[in-house]
Design a protein around this motif. Sequence first.
Motif, PDB file in Angstrom:
ATOM      1  N   ILE A 265       4.774 -18.862  54.358  1.00  0.00           N
ATOM      2  CA  ILE A 265       5.548 -17.632  54.503  1.00  0.00           C
ATOM      3  C   ILE A 265       5.001 -16.763  55.631  1.00  0.00           C
ATOM      4  O   ILE A 265       5.754 -16.192  56.416  1.00  0.00           O
ATOM      5  CB  ILE A 265       5.569 -16.860  53.161  1.00  0.00           C
ATOM      6  N   GLU A 266       3.667 -16.683  55.739  1.00  0.00           N
ATOM      7  CA  GLU A 266       3.074 -15.867  56.799  1.00  0.00           C
ATOM      8  C   GLU A 266       3.164 -16.542  58.167  1.00  0.00           C
ATOM      9  O   GLU A 266       3.336 -15.866  59.188  1.00  0.00           O
ATOM     10  CB  GLU A 266       1.614 -15.579  56.467  1.00  0.00           C
ATOM     11  N   HIS A 267       3.014 -17.857  58.203  1.00  0.00           N
ATOM     12  CA  HIS A 267       3.054 -18.605  59.468  1.00  0.00           C
ATOM     13  C   HIS A 267       3.983 -19.811  59.294  1.00  0.00           C
ATOM     14  O   HIS A 267       3.541 -20.971  59.352  1.00  0.00           O
ATOM     15  CB  HIS A 267       1.649 -19.052  59.872  1.00  0.00           C
ATOM     16  N   PRO A 268       5.276 -19.566  59.078  1.00  0.00           N
ATOM     17  CA  PRO A 268       6.190 -20.664  58.730  1.00  0.00           C
ATOM     18  C   PRO A 268       6.330 -21.722  59.812  1.00  0.00           C
ATOM     19  O   PRO A 268       6.422 -22.915  59.502  1.00  0.00           O
ATOM     20  CB  PRO A 268       7.515 -19.936  58.468  1.00  0.00           C
ATOM     21  N   GLU A 269       6.356 -21.315  61.079  1.00  0.00           N
ATOM     22  CA  GLU A 269       6.507 -22.319  62.141  1.00  0.00           C
ATOM     23  C   GLU A 269       5.263 -23.196  62.242  1.00  0.00           C
ATOM     24  O   GLU A 269       5.368 -24.422  62.409  1.00  0.00           O
ATOM     25  CB  GLU A 269       6.794 -21.627  63.475  1.00  0.00           C
ATOM     26  N   THR A 270       4.099 -22.587  62.128  1.00  0.00           N
ATOM     27  CA  THR A 270       2.852 -23.361  62.162  1.00  0.00           C
ATOM     28  C   THR A 270       2.821 -24.360  61.018  1.00  0.00           C
ATOM     29  O   THR A 270       2.499 -25.551  61.214  1.00  0.00           O
ATOM     30  CB  THR A 270       1.636 -22.433  62.068  1.00  0.00           C
ATOM     31  N   PHE A 271       3.155 -23.897  59.813  1.00  0.00           N
ATOM     32  CA  PHE A 271       3.087 -24.795  58.665  1.00  0.00           C
ATOM     33  C   PHE A 271       4.136 -25.900  58.762  1.00  0.00           C
ATOM     34  O   PHE A 271       3.850 -27.066  58.447  1.00  0.00           O
ATOM     35  CB  PHE A 271       3.235 -24.021  57.356  1.00  0.00           C
ATOM     36  N   ALA A 272       5.341 -25.564  59.210  1.00  0.00           N
ATOM     37  CA  ALA A 272       6.376 -26.597  59.375  1.00  0.00           C
ATOM     38  C   ALA A 272       5.939 -27.645  60.390  1.00  0.00           C
ATOM     39  O   ALA A 272       6.159 -28.850  60.193  1.00  0.00           O
ATOM     40  CB  ALA A 272       7.693 -25.958  59.802  1.00  0.00           C
ATOM     41  N   ASN A 273       5.303 -27.212  61.482  1.00  0.00           N
ATOM     42  CA  ASN A 273       4.824 -28.173  62.486  1.00  0.00           C
ATOM     43  C   ASN A 273       3.712 -29.055  61.928  1.00  0.00           C
ATOM     44  O   ASN A 273       3.636 -30.250  62.251  1.00  0.00           O
ATOM     45  CB  ASN A 273       4.332 -27.425  63.725  1.00  0.00           C
ATOM     46  N   LEU A 274       2.843 -28.475  61.093  1.00  0.00           N
ATOM     47  CA  LEU A 274       1.794 -29.275  60.461  1.00  0.00           C
ATOM     48  C   LEU A 274       2.397 -30.337  59.550  1.00  0.00           C
ATOM     49  O   LEU A 274       1.998 -31.511  59.585  1.00  0.00           O
ATOM     50  CB  LEU A 274       0.864 -28.367  59.655  1.00  0.00           C
ATOM     51  N   VAL A 275       3.363 -29.943  58.737  1.00  0.00           N
ATOM     52  CA  VAL A 275       3.995 -30.898  57.828  1.00  0.00           C
ATOM     53  C   VAL A 275       4.686 -32.000  58.612  1.00  0.00           C
ATOM     54  O   VAL A 275       4.486 -33.199  58.354  1.00  0.00           O
ATOM     55  CB  VAL A 275       4.997 -30.171  56.897  1.00  0.00           C
ATOM     56  N   ASP A 276       5.496 -31.613  59.581  1.00  0.00           N
ATOM     57  CA  ASP A 276       6.261 -32.594  60.350  1.00  0.00           C
ATOM     58  C   ASP A 276       5.331 -33.547  61.104  1.00  0.00           C
ATOM     59  O   ASP A 276       5.513 -34.771  61.069  1.00  0.00           O
ATOM     60  CB  ASP A 276       7.179 -31.863  61.319  1.00  0.00           C
ATOM     61  N   GLY A 277       4.327 -33.005  61.788  1.00  0.00           N
ATOM     62  CA  GLY A 277       3.413 -33.854  62.546  1.00  0.00           C
ATOM     63  C   GLY A 277       2.635 -34.805  61.668  1.00  0.00           C
ATOM     64  O   GLY A 277       2.448 -35.987  62.007  1.00  0.00           O
ATOM     65  N   PHE A 278       2.196 -34.326  60.514  1.00  0.00           N
ATOM     66  CA  PHE A 278       1.412 -35.172  59.612  1.00  0.00           C
ATOM     67  C   PHE A 278       2.279 -36.284  59.012  1.00  0.00           C
ATOM     68  O   PHE A 278       1.865 -37.442  58.949  1.00  0.00           O
ATOM     69  CB  PHE A 278       0.810 -34.308  58.511  1.00  0.00           C
ATOM     70  N   VAL A 279       3.475 -35.943  58.587  1.00  0.00           N
ATOM     71  CA  VAL A 279       4.352 -36.954  57.993  1.00  0.00           C
ATOM     72  C   VAL A 279       4.712 -38.013  59.034  1.00  0.00           C
ATOM     73  O   VAL A 279       4.764 -39.209  58.735  1.00  0.00           O
ATOM     74  CB  VAL A 279       5.620 -36.294  57.401  1.00  0.00           C
ATOM     75  N   ARG A 280       4.941 -37.607  60.286  1.00  0.00           N
ATOM     76  CA  ARG A 280       5.307 -38.546  61.346  1.00  0.00           C
ATOM     77  C   ARG A 280       4.121 -39.369  61.825  1.00  0.00           C
ATOM     78  O   ARG A 280       4.280 -40.341  62.562  1.00  0.00           O
ATOM     79  CB  ARG A 280       5.912 -37.794  62.534  1.00  0.00           C
ATOM     80  N   GLY A 281       2.896 -38.976  61.441  1.00  0.00           N
ATOM     81  CA  GLY A 281       1.716 -39.710  61.875  1.00  0.00           C
ATOM     82  C   GLY A 281       1.203 -39.272  63.223  1.00  0.00           C
ATOM     83  O   GLY A 281       0.477 -40.030  63.891  1.00  0.00           O
ATOM     84  N   ALA A 282       1.542 -38.033  63.637  1.00  0.00           N
ATOM     85  CA  ALA A 282       1.113 -37.554  64.940  1.00  0.00           C
ATOM     86  C   ALA A 282      -0.388 -37.229  64.936  1.00  0.00           C
ATOM     87  O   ALA A 282      -0.993 -37.148  65.997  1.00  0.00           O
ATOM     88  CB  ALA A 282       1.914 -36.314  65.347  1.00  0.00           C
ATOM     89  N   PHE A 283      -0.958 -37.038  63.771  1.00  0.00           N
ATOM     90  CA  PHE A 283      -2.404 -36.807  63.667  1.00  0.00           C
ATOM     91  C   PHE A 283      -2.881 -37.230  62.293  1.00  0.00           C
ATOM     92  O   PHE A 283      -2.085 -37.535  61.429  1.00  0.00           O
ATOM     93  CB  PHE A 283      -2.747 -35.333  63.926  1.00  0.00           C
TER      94      PHE A 283
END
Length: 283
Positions: A265-283
């Motif tokens: 909620i405080e950093h929604p774009e950061t958290f969404a990017n973390l979720v997306d990158g992790f699920v895709r295997g980017a890191f």
Amino acid sequence: MPAEITTRDVQAGEHRLRIGTAGDPSAEPLLFLHGSGPGVSGLSNWERLIGDLGDRYHCIAPDTLGFGDSDHPNPPPRGMAAFTELRVAATWKLLDALGVDRVTLVGNSYGGQMSLAMTLERPERVAKVILMGSGGMPDLKPLPGLAKLIGFYDDPTEDAMAELLTLFVHDPSAFGPRIREIAAGRMPRALREDVRRSHLATFDFSAGGRIGWQPDELAKIDKDVLVVAAREDRIVPPEVSHYLSRHIPNARLHIVPNCGHWSQIEHPETFANLVDGFVRGAF
């Protein structure tokens, strides 16, 4: 543009669960498990996030059994351990009803504890795990914010709700009047007798039972796990995330600065990017 979010009730075995969903049901599924607290629901934790990620994933955000507009068992199990066991069983039945065989779990706070319990119980059905401000460390001494959450029904007023919610964020002033608006919006649900009953049963510590995992138990988790901690979390201390990341073999730890308990909620774009990158295997 955010994906459309729909809500409906699903019969999960003997229990009815309210769910919010976004995205194509044929896309990769992500299950979002919310934390505890008076008046909480799946969408109160995850609405922005599942809307942002619904263009890529099938996002499922239930009101966990005994929360929100899902069923509230009566009588409820006494204590967090017993109630968690029933909630985990109901969540598996929800996934069965939705035809989801294997899923990535995204758990906030108590939802993180549920995610760990589910992963240890049925690892073959879990793809990856994301823990954000998660519990799970044994013998944790509650911070003042968590103590206030647990004891909310000692003084269940809108002022008390607003004071509690200010402890969930790093900088309440950044939300302006929204904290008071969120508090007012939560109160009708929080004051329902079924919600109160489930809350008090969950936090009945006289019932005993384990609410954390020892290092040798966490070492059995062979999934890729992303542990997200907020540096200024006043509900669950970051040391819990450090503990989990040390003992889960394939865990990665990410610290979000200038953030309280609600990274999504405080950093929604950061958290969404973390979720997306992790699920895709980017890191």
